[in-house]
Design an enzyme around this catalytic site. Sequence first.
Site, mmCIF file in Angstrom:
data_model
loop_
_atom_site.group_PDB
_atom_site.id
_atom_site.type_symbol
_atom_site.label_atom_id
_atom_site.label_comp_id
_atom_site.label_asym_id
_atom_site.label_seq_id
_atom_site.Cartn_x
_atom_site.Cartn_y
_atom_site.Cartn_z
ATOM 1 N N THR A 83 0.841 -1.186 0.000
ATOM 2 C CA THR A 83 0.000 0.000 0.000
ATOM 3 C C THR A 83 0.881 1.243 0.000
ATOM 4 O OG1 THR A 83 -0.127 0.346 2.380
ATOM 5 C CG2 THR A 83 -1.708 -1.213 1.423
ATOM 6 N N CYS A 84 0.272 2.384 -0.219
ATOM 7 C CA CYS A 84 1.000 3.651 -0.122
ATOM 8 C C CYS A 84 0.773 4.292 1.239
ATOM 9 C CB CYS A 84 0.586 4.601 -1.242
ATOM 10 S SG CYS A 84 -1.168 4.994 -1.233
ATOM 11 N N SER A 85 0.091 3.573 2.124
ATOM 12 C CA SER A 85 -0.226 4.087 3.449
ATOM 13 C C SER A 85 0.862 3.708 4.452
ATOM 14 C CB SER A 85 -1.556 3.496 3.920
ATOM 15 O OG SER A 85 -1.805 3.835 5.269
ATOM 16 N N LEU A 86 1.056 4.564 5.442
ATOM 17 C CA LEU A 86 1.950 4.254 6.552
ATOM 18 C C LEU A 86 1.153 3.830 7.781
ATOM 19 C CD1 LEU A 86 4.475 7.211 6.210
ATOM 20 C CD2 LEU A 86 4.721 4.863 5.408
#
Length: 108
Positions: A29-32
């Site tokens: 994902t591009c989420s942290l």
Amino acid sequence: QGMHGTQTAILARALSLARPDGGHVVYSTCSLNPAENESVVATVLEQANRGELCAQSEVELVDAYEILKQQGVPCVRGLSTWHVATAVDQEGGPRASHGADDDDSEGG
């Protein structure tokens, strides 16, 4: 349901489409946000272990860190525990934590 539920459904569906004779699914994902990353993986693995997924065979988590590192891909290891924000947190009260081994990884 939120992003955790959506991401869990996406990953579970991907597993159901993987080849039963050794297919691979890469979850990225591009989420942290751990609720959209580590917690999703922990939830889906838990569901797979209970036989709740449409996966064609067993599901195994593979740590790709060393493989990626050897290939020069910048990467960091995932979390094994993470903080789950609650309404109490926002008021300065006690905090809840969840880990990959917790029974209730829903939402965190």
